[in-house]
Design a protein around this motif. Structure first.
Motif, PDB file in Angstrom:
ATOM      1  N   LEU A  35     -10.859  -3.114  -0.011  1.00 48.83           N
ATOM      2  CA  LEU A  35     -11.437  -3.823   1.136  1.00 48.83           C
ATOM      3  C   LEU A  35     -10.353  -4.367   2.060  1.00 48.83           C
ATOM      4  O   LEU A  35     -10.472  -4.280   3.285  1.00 48.83           O
ATOM      5  CB  LEU A  35     -12.373  -4.936   0.663  1.00 48.83           C
ATOM      6  CG  LEU A  35     -13.692  -4.456   0.049  1.00 48.83           C
ATOM      7  CD1 LEU A  35     -14.424  -5.614  -0.615  1.00 48.83           C
ATOM      8  CD2 LEU A  35     -14.572  -3.774   1.090  1.00 48.83           C
ATOM      9  N   GLU A  36      -9.295  -4.929   1.500  1.00 51.69           N
ATOM     10  CA  GLU A  36      -8.198  -5.432   2.338  1.00 51.69           C
ATOM     11  C   GLU A  36      -7.483  -4.289   3.051  1.00 51.69           C
ATOM     12  O   GLU A  36      -7.098  -4.409   4.212  1.00 51.69           O
ATOM     13  CB  GLU A  36      -7.219  -6.243   1.496  1.00 51.69           C
ATOM     14  CG  GLU A  36      -7.777  -7.602   1.144  1.00 51.69           C
ATOM     15  CD  GLU A  36      -6.722  -8.648   0.899  1.00 51.69           C
ATOM     16  OE1 GLU A  36      -5.582  -8.497   1.390  1.00 51.69           O
ATOM     17  OE2 GLU A  36      -7.060  -9.633   0.236  1.00 51.69           O
ATOM     18  N   THR A  37      -7.320  -3.178   2.351  1.00 49.11           N
ATOM     19  CA  THR A  37      -6.615  -2.033   2.926  1.00 49.11           C
ATOM     20  C   THR A  37      -7.418  -1.396   4.056  1.00 49.11           C
ATOM     21  O   THR A  37      -6.866  -1.050   5.100  1.00 49.11           O
ATOM     22  CB  THR A  37      -6.293  -0.999   1.821  1.00 49.11           C
ATOM     23  OG1 THR A  37      -5.515  -1.640   0.798  1.00 49.11           O
ATOM     24  CG2 THR A  37      -5.517   0.180   2.371  1.00 49.11           C
ATOM     25  N   VAL A  38      -8.736  -1.270   3.889  1.00 48.18           N
ATOM     26  CA  VAL A  38      -9.563  -0.637   4.914  1.00 48.18           C
ATOM     27  C   VAL A  38      -9.836  -1.575   6.094  1.00 48.18           C
ATOM     28  O   VAL A  38     -10.196  -1.115   7.173  1.00 48.18           O
ATOM     29  CB  VAL A  38     -10.887  -0.098   4.317  1.00 48.18           C
ATOM     30  CG1 VAL A  38     -11.913  -1.194   4.113  1.00 48.18           C
ATOM     31  CG2 VAL A  38     -11.449   1.021   5.176  1.00 48.18           C
ATOM     32  N   ALA A  39      -9.642  -2.871   5.908  1.00 48.94           N
ATOM     33  CA  ALA A  39      -9.921  -3.838   6.973  1.00 48.94           C
ATOM     34  C   ALA A  39      -8.895  -3.790   8.106  1.00 48.94           C
ATOM     35  O   ALA A  39      -9.138  -4.337   9.178  1.00 48.94           O
ATOM     36  CB  ALA A  39     -10.010  -5.253   6.398  1.00 48.94           C
ATOM     37  N   LEU A  40      -7.772  -3.122   7.887  1.00 53.23           N
ATOM     38  CA  LEU A  40      -6.763  -3.023   8.943  1.00 53.23           C
ATOM     39  C   LEU A  40      -7.331  -2.225  10.117  1.00 53.23           C
ATOM     40  O   LEU A  40      -8.147  -1.312   9.920  1.00 53.23           O
ATOM     41  CB  LEU A  40      -5.501  -2.355   8.411  1.00 53.23           C
ATOM     42  CG  LEU A  40      -4.728  -3.152   7.355  1.00 53.23           C
ATOM     43  CD1 LEU A  40      -3.544  -2.334   6.840  1.00 53.23           C
ATOM     44  CD2 LEU A  40      -4.260  -4.482   7.904  1.00 53.23           C
ATOM     45  N   PRO A  41      -6.916  -2.536  11.329  1.00 57.45           N
ATOM     46  CA  PRO A  41      -7.441  -1.842  12.515  1.00 57.45           C
ATOM     47  C   PRO A  41      -7.263  -0.326  12.435  1.00 57.45           C
ATOM     48  O   PRO A  41      -6.252   0.170  11.929  1.00 57.45           O
ATOM     49  CB  PRO A  41      -6.603  -2.417  13.664  1.00 57.45           C
ATOM     50  CG  PRO A  41      -6.108  -3.732  13.161  1.00 57.45           C
ATOM     51  CD  PRO A  41      -5.942  -3.570  11.675  1.00 57.45           C
ATOM     52  N   GLY A  42      -8.284   0.398  12.910  1.00 57.91           N
ATOM     53  CA  GLY A  42      -8.215   1.840  12.979  1.00 57.91           C
ATOM     54  C   GLY A  42      -8.571   2.567  11.692  1.00 57.91           C
ATOM     55  O   GLY A  42      -8.412   3.779  11.605  1.00 57.91           O
ATOM     56  N   ARG A  43      -9.077   1.840  10.713  1.00 60.08           N
ATOM     57  CA  ARG A  43      -9.413   2.459   9.434  1.00 60.08           C
ATOM     58  C   ARG A  43     -10.918   2.439   9.214  1.00 60.08           C
ATOM     59  O   ARG A  43     -11.547   1.399   9.304  1.00 60.08           O
ATOM     60  CB  ARG A  43      -8.706   1.735   8.290  1.00 60.08           C
ATOM     61  CG  ARG A  43      -7.197   1.908   8.387  1.00 60.08           C
ATOM     62  CD  ARG A  43      -6.459   1.294   7.253  1.00 60.08           C
ATOM     63  NE  ARG A  43      -5.050   1.678   7.336  1.00 60.08           N
ATOM     64  CZ  ARG A  43      -4.150   1.374   6.441  1.00 60.08           C
ATOM     65  NH1 ARG A  43      -4.481   0.665   5.368  1.00 60.08           N
ATOM     66  NH2 ARG A  43      -2.905   1.763   6.582  1.00 60.08           N
ATOM     67  N   ALA A  44     -11.481   3.618   8.880  1.00 60.11           N
ATOM     68  CA  ALA A  44     -12.919   3.727   8.637  1.00 60.11           C
ATOM     69  C   ALA A  44     -13.238   3.795   7.150  1.00 60.11           C
ATOM     70  O   ALA A  44     -14.326   3.426   6.737  1.00 60.11           O
ATOM     71  CB  ALA A  44     -13.480   4.960   9.334  1.00 60.11           C
ATOM     72  N   GLY A  45     -12.300   4.260   6.343  1.00 60.40           N
ATOM     73  CA  GLY A  45     -12.552   4.374   4.915  1.00 60.40           C
ATOM     74  C   GLY A  45     -11.268   4.600   4.145  1.00 60.40           C
ATOM     75  O   GLY A  45     -10.305   5.144   4.682  1.00 60.40           O
ATOM     76  N   VAL A  46     -11.277   4.170   2.886  1.00 61.72           N
ATOM     77  CA  VAL A  46     -10.147   4.393   1.977  1.00 61.72           C
ATOM     78  C   VAL A  46     -10.715   4.621   0.582  1.00 61.72           C
ATOM     79  O   VAL A  46     -11.507   3.811   0.093  1.00 61.72           O
ATOM     80  CB  VAL A  46      -9.166   3.195   1.946  1.00 61.72           C
ATOM     81  CG1 VAL A  46      -8.077   3.424   0.905  1.00 61.72           C
ATOM     82  CG2 VAL A  46      -8.536   2.948   3.296  1.00 61.72           C
ATOM     83  N   ALA A  47     -10.304   5.714  -0.030  1.00 64.62           N
ATOM     84  CA  ALA A  47     -10.705   6.021  -1.402  1.00 64.62           C
ATOM     85  C   ALA A  47      -9.617   5.546  -2.363  1.00 64.62           C
ATOM     86  O   ALA A  47      -8.442   5.469  -1.995  1.00 64.62           O
ATOM     87  CB  ALA A  47     -10.925   7.522  -1.553  1.00 64.62           C
TER      88      ALA A  47
END
Length: 164
Positions: A35-47
């Motif tokens: 959640l912290e990693t995907v919250a950065l601007p320009g990010r829609a998803g992280v697996a």
């Protein structure tokens, strides 16, 4: 909880199918990091495998809606598909047209054990498909038409970050 480094194409974990989470409590730190990693601007998803963890979890950030799914499964794909510009944090700098369903749903679990379904169209549908692909050991490059894939891999080989 912390922002984690994104693994780049060429790292073997990105081509490895993830394992299901067996104990939801064991995924608490992972979910927080995603959640912290995907919250950065320009990010829609992280697996999870994009941050080096071989478990079946992803987080999304679509139109300000932040969420996650543990052990997700695609449960619906609409009949209509389209070629849509797609990129990936693990393949920085490359954008290509991938064939995606316009509508999708994925079902998975929350940390409290509840089962939920996330449904959407447009970017949400694309993100659900993209992140579930990651968990299956695939990237969006695997979804490209043959001619487009050839162009993408030529561009990829010229990237300074490429590990392949």
């Amino acid at each position: 909880m912390s922002v984690r480094e994104i693994r780049l194409l060429g790292d073997p974990i990105l081509k490895t199918k993830t394992k299901p989470v067996r104990n939801l409590e064991d995924a608490r730190q992972l979910v927080g990091d995603l959640l912290e990693t995907v919250a950065l601007p320009g990010r829609a998803g992280v697996a999870a495998n994009q941050i080096g963890v071989g478990l079946s979890v992803f987080a999304y950030n679509i139109d300000g809606e932040l969420g996650y799914l543990i052990n997700p499964e695609i449960t619906f794909l609409g009949d209509d598909r389209e070629l849509i510009e797609e990129g990936c944090l693990s393949v920085p700098g490359l954008w290509h047209r991938a064939l995606r369903h316009k509508e999708a749903s994925a079902t998975g679990f929350q940390l409290d054990g509840s089962k939920i379904t996330i449904s959407g169209s447009g970017l949400m549908a694309q993100a659900l498909q993209h992140e579930c692909d990651h968990l299956a050991g695939k990237t969006y490059l695997d979804r490209l038409e043959p001619t487009e894939r050839k162009i993408a891999y030529k561009e990829l080989r010229s990237q300074k970050w490429f590990l392949g």
